[in-house]
Design an enzyme around this catalytic site. Sequence first.
Site, short mmCIF file in Angstrom:
data_model
loop_
_atom_site.label_atom_id
_atom_site.label_comp_id
_atom_site.label_asym_id
_atom_site.label_seq_id
_atom_site.Cartn_x
_atom_site.Cartn_y
_atom_site.Cartn_z
N CYS A 23 0.84 -1.20 0.00
CA CYS A 23 0.00 0.00 0.00
C CYS A 23 0.87 1.25 0.00
O CYS A 23 1.99 1.26 0.53
CB CYS A 23 -0.92 0.01 1.22
SG CYS A 23 -2.09 1.41 1.22
N ASP A 25 0.37 3.78 1.71
CA ASP A 25 0.34 4.36 3.05
C ASP A 25 1.75 4.65 3.56
O ASP A 25 2.63 3.79 3.51
CB ASP A 25 -0.36 3.37 4.00
CG ASP A 25 -0.66 3.99 5.36
OD1 ASP A 25 -1.85 4.11 5.70
OD2 ASP A 25 0.29 4.36 6.08
N ARG A 27 3.05 4.82 6.28
CA ARG A 27 3.55 4.08 7.45
C ARG A 27 4.02 2.67 7.11
O ARG A 27 4.56 1.98 7.98
CB ARG A 27 2.44 4.01 8.53
CG ARG A 27 2.02 5.37 9.04
CD ARG A 27 0.69 5.28 9.77
NE ARG A 27 -0.41 4.90 8.87
CZ ARG A 27 -1.68 4.75 9.25
NH1 ARG A 27 -2.00 4.92 10.52
NH2 ARG A 27 -2.61 4.43 8.37
N HIS A 79 -2.23 -4.02 4.95
CA HIS A 79 -2.08 -3.62 6.35
C HIS A 79 -3.46 -3.38 6.94
O HIS A 79 -4.39 -2.97 6.24
CB HIS A 79 -1.20 -2.38 6.48
CG HIS A 79 -1.79 -1.14 5.88
ND1 HIS A 79 -2.41 -0.16 6.64
CD2 HIS A 79 -1.89 -0.71 4.59
CE1 HIS A 79 -2.84 0.81 5.84
NE2 HIS A 79 -2.55 0.49 4.59
N CYS A 82 -6.45 -0.07 6.68
CA CYS A 82 -6.11 0.60 5.41
C CYS A 82 -7.19 1.62 5.02
O CYS A 82 -8.38 1.29 4.94
CB CYS A 82 -5.95 -0.43 4.31
SG CYS A 82 -5.53 0.28 2.70
CO CO Z 1 -3.48 1.26 2.98
#
Ligand code: CO
Length: 211
Positions: A23, A25, A27, A79, A82
């Site tokens: 992803c 993302d 993090r 994750h 999400c």
């Molecule tokens: Co995500």
Amino acid sequence: RDDPTFFVRMAEQQSPQYLWIGCSDSRVTANDVLGLDPGAVFVQRNIANIAHSNDMNLLAVLEFAIDILKVRHVIVCGHYGCGGIRRALGEDRSALVDHWLQPVVTLYRRHRAVFDALPDENARVDHMCELNVEMQVRRVASIPTVENAWARGQMLDLHGWIYGMHDGLLRDLGPTISSMEQRDALPAAEDRVGRPVDASTGIRRHAIAAF
Ligand code: CO
């Protein structure tokens, strides 16, 4: 970097063993989650780690990683929590990302009653995060670049993992697929709808050590 050979090694040709499809993302960065140095993992990231068979970026990355770099493992890693998956389970359809998320939306609509029976929104999102990983591993397994690698006898394992940023742990959801025969014998990811993974099992930290 204290290791005096580090930059010398980095300046040479990369030879990663792993392709990470994860992803976007901020993090969930592949090297940090896996505990690997630069040079160890080739990376493709997009919103909600979805494998679209018409995504030129994914197809080019897969081809380069498999045909040229000859990675040994392709890891689809989602994750929990999400934001892309959360949006797919919501009502707003006003942005480009909603086109991107369409396979997740479709899966959700087909099984809406089962998801609605889960305790709360976070439980619904996390369960879909798991199902999405399992679905995307199957989709990667059907991309011709992957099929061709298996057909010519190249060793290539596909994995489905999920990362918990709340506990820093990776979980192996499966399926692990190493051939077209294994892929074709699998039940659909939808068979697990309504049965979330038991969070107390299958935990491994920095799972690379287990290979
Ligand atoms: Co995500």
